[in-house]
Write a protein that holds these residues in place. Structure first.
Motif, PDB file in Angstrom:
ATOM      1  N   GLN A  25       0.831  -1.193   0.000  1.00 14.94           N
ATOM      2  CA  GLN A  25       0.000   0.000   0.000  1.00 14.94           C
ATOM      3  C   GLN A  25       0.874   1.255   0.000  1.00 14.94           C
ATOM      4  O   GLN A  25       0.592   2.220  -0.695  1.00 14.94           O
ATOM      5  N   ALA A  26       1.977   1.236   0.753  1.00 16.07           N
ATOM      6  CA  ALA A  26       2.874   2.385   0.788  1.00 16.07           C
ATOM      7  C   ALA A  26       3.508   2.618  -0.579  1.00 16.07           C
ATOM      8  O   ALA A  26       3.708   3.759  -0.995  1.00 16.07           O
ATOM      9  N   ALA A  27       3.808   1.532  -1.287  1.00 12.57           N
ATOM     10  CA  ALA A  27       4.420   1.674  -2.611  1.00 12.57           C
ATOM     11  C   ALA A  27       3.442   2.299  -3.596  1.00 12.57           C
ATOM     12  O   ALA A  27       3.823   3.093  -4.444  1.00 12.57           O
ATOM     13  N   THR A  28       2.157   1.943  -3.497  1.00 10.52           N
ATOM     14  CA  THR A  28       1.185   2.504  -4.429  1.00 10.52           C
ATOM     15  C   THR A  28       0.712   3.886  -3.988  1.00 10.52           C
ATOM     16  O   THR A  28       0.465   4.746  -4.811  1.00 10.52           O
ATOM     17  N   ASP A  29       0.604   4.122  -2.692  1.00  6.51           N
ATOM     18  CA  ASP A  29       0.094   5.397  -2.205  1.00  6.51           C
ATOM     19  C   ASP A  29       1.122   6.520  -2.289  1.00  6.51           C
ATOM     20  O   ASP A  29       0.759   7.682  -2.285  1.00  6.51           O
ATOM     21  N   SER A  30       2.408   6.191  -2.345  1.00  8.75           N
ATOM     22  CA  SER A  30       3.425   7.240  -2.349  1.00  8.75           C
ATOM     23  C   SER A  30       3.385   8.060  -3.628  1.00  8.75           C
ATOM     24  O   SER A  30       3.791   9.216  -3.645  1.00  8.75           O
ATOM     25  N   SER A  31       2.903   7.501  -4.724  1.00  7.65           N
ATOM     26  CA  SER A  31       2.874   8.239  -5.984  1.00  7.65           C
ATOM     27  C   SER A  31       1.614   9.087  -6.117  1.00  7.65           C
ATOM     28  O   SER A  31       1.575  10.000  -6.916  1.00  7.65           O
ATOM     29  N   LEU A  32       0.588   8.797  -5.336  1.00  6.26           N
ATOM     30  CA  LEU A  32      -0.653   9.545  -5.428  1.00  6.26           C
ATOM     31  C   LEU A  32      -0.856  10.343  -4.154  1.00  6.26           C
ATOM     32  O   LEU A  32      -0.676   9.835  -3.048  1.00  6.26           O
ATOM     33  N   ARG A  33      -1.239  11.589  -4.317  1.00  3.48           N
ATOM     34  CA  ARG A  33      -1.559  12.407  -3.156  1.00  3.48           C
ATOM     35  C   ARG A  33      -2.631  13.392  -3.574  1.00  3.48           C
ATOM     36  O   ARG A  33      -2.662  13.850  -4.728  1.00  3.48           O
ATOM     37  N   PRO A  34      -3.521  13.735  -2.662  1.00  3.23           N
ATOM     38  CA  PRO A  34      -4.562  14.695  -3.023  1.00  3.23           C
ATOM     39  C   PRO A  34      -3.970  16.098  -3.173  1.00  3.23           C
ATOM     40  O   PRO A  34      -3.062  16.480  -2.448  1.00  3.23           O
ATOM     41  N   ILE A  35      -4.491  16.829  -4.148  1.00  5.49           N
ATOM     42  CA  ILE A  35      -4.055  18.211  -4.356  1.00  5.49           C
ATOM     43  C   ILE A  35      -5.295  19.091  -4.398  1.00  5.49           C
ATOM     44  O   ILE A  35      -6.401  18.618  -4.650  1.00  5.49           O
ATOM     45  N   SER A  36      -5.085  20.366  -4.174  1.00  4.01           N
ATOM     46  CA  SER A  36      -6.202  21.299  -4.203  1.00  4.01           C
ATOM     47  C   SER A  36      -6.591  21.601  -5.651  1.00  4.01           C
ATOM     48  O   SER A  36      -5.829  21.332  -6.585  1.00  4.01           O
ATOM     49  N   LEU A  37      -7.769  22.182  -5.793  1.00  5.78           N
ATOM     50  CA  LEU A  37      -8.230  22.548  -7.129  1.00  5.78           C
ATOM     51  C   LEU A  37      -7.306  23.584  -7.747  1.00  5.78           C
ATOM     52  O   LEU A  37      -6.991  23.530  -8.938  1.00  5.78           O
ATOM     53  N   GLY A  38      -6.827  24.529  -6.938  1.00  3.83           N
ATOM     54  CA  GLY A  38      -5.901  25.551  -7.447  1.00  3.83           C
ATOM     55  C   GLY A  38      -4.611  24.944  -7.973  1.00  3.83           C
ATOM     56  O   GLY A  38      -4.098  25.348  -9.014  1.00  3.83           O
ATOM     57  N   ASP A  39      -4.077  23.950  -7.227  1.00  2.00           N
ATOM     58  CA  ASP A  39      -2.864  23.280  -7.694  1.00  2.00           C
ATOM     59  C   ASP A  39      -3.118  22.519  -8.986  1.00  2.00           C
ATOM     60  O   ASP A  39      -2.288  22.498  -9.890  1.00  2.00           O
ATOM     61  N   ALA A  40      -4.280  21.869  -9.055  1.00  2.00           N
ATOM     62  CA  ALA A  40      -4.616  21.113 -10.269  1.00  2.00           C
ATOM     63  C   ALA A  40      -4.721  22.049 -11.474  1.00  2.00           C
ATOM     64  O   ALA A  40      -4.227  21.735 -12.567  1.00  2.00           O
ATOM     65  N   LEU A  41      -5.337  23.214 -11.262  1.00  2.00           N
ATOM     66  CA  LEU A  41      -5.454  24.178 -12.362  1.00  2.00           C
ATOM     67  C   LEU A  41      -4.091  24.723 -12.771  1.00  2.00           C
ATOM     68  O   LEU A  41      -3.801  24.871 -13.960  1.00  2.00           O
TER      69      LEU A  41
END
Length: 175
Positions: A25-41
């Motif tokens: 789980q740590a190996a798969t979760d380390s590449s994904l993290r939630p970002i804010s809408l502003g960061d995504a834009l």
């Protein structure tokens, strides 16, 4: 031979299966993290190919304006050269070879060109190129807004999916 090949093919799968669930789980979760809408834009604006292409089209159109303005300027060309002749020459009267004394020869040149009358074509070309810049800027803004819309729609779809997942878990917990 075939047994060795099978062992080589199966060994990575067996070794990967021996990891603990937390490590996997740590190996798969380390590449994904939630970002804010502003960061995504911001990330979409900086990295989207359509945005980059639209930005470069505006730059190219601005270069077209510079080129049209440059056509209004006079041109000036300078040239210089030198040469040295040596060897033997044929004397036409005696048909014999005569030694030639080597002499340096030099030449220089300067020329200028300016368009005196073209019935306003150069000014029309500049106006056309400026209109092309405005059109490319409008296209760039349109592209940026479309990319932002797509990011916002995807972001809202993810939030809606998370909310429905949370509601489903709450219903399972209540049951």
């Amino acid at each position: 031979m075939h047994r060795k090949l099978i062992v080589l093919l199966v060994a990575p799968a067996i070794l990967g299966a021996q990891q603990t669930p937390q490590a996997q789980q740590a190996a798969t979760d380390s590449s994904l993290r939630p970002i804010s809408l502003g960061d995504a834009l911001r990330l979409a604006k900086e990295n989207n190919v359509s945005n980059i292409t639209a930005y470069n089209a505006v730059r190219s159109a601005n270069n077209g304006v510079r080129g049209a303005m440059g056509a209004m300027m006079p041109t000036l060309t300078a040239s210089a050269g030198q040469s040295k002749s040596a060897g033997q020459r044929v004397n036409n009267q005696t048909n014999t070879l005569v030694d030639f004394v080597p002499v340096w020869s030099y030449n220089t040149g300067l020329s200028s060109q300016i368009t005196l009358f073209d019935a306003g074509k150069m000014f029309a070309d500049v106006r056309t190129q400026r209109a092309n810049v405005e059109a490319q800027q409008a296209t760039q803004v349109n592209t940026e807004y479309n990319v932002a819309l797509q990011v916002k729609l995807a972001y809202n779809n993810i939030l809606a999916a998370k909310e429905s997942e949370g509601a489903a878990r709450a219903q399972l917990a209540a049951a």
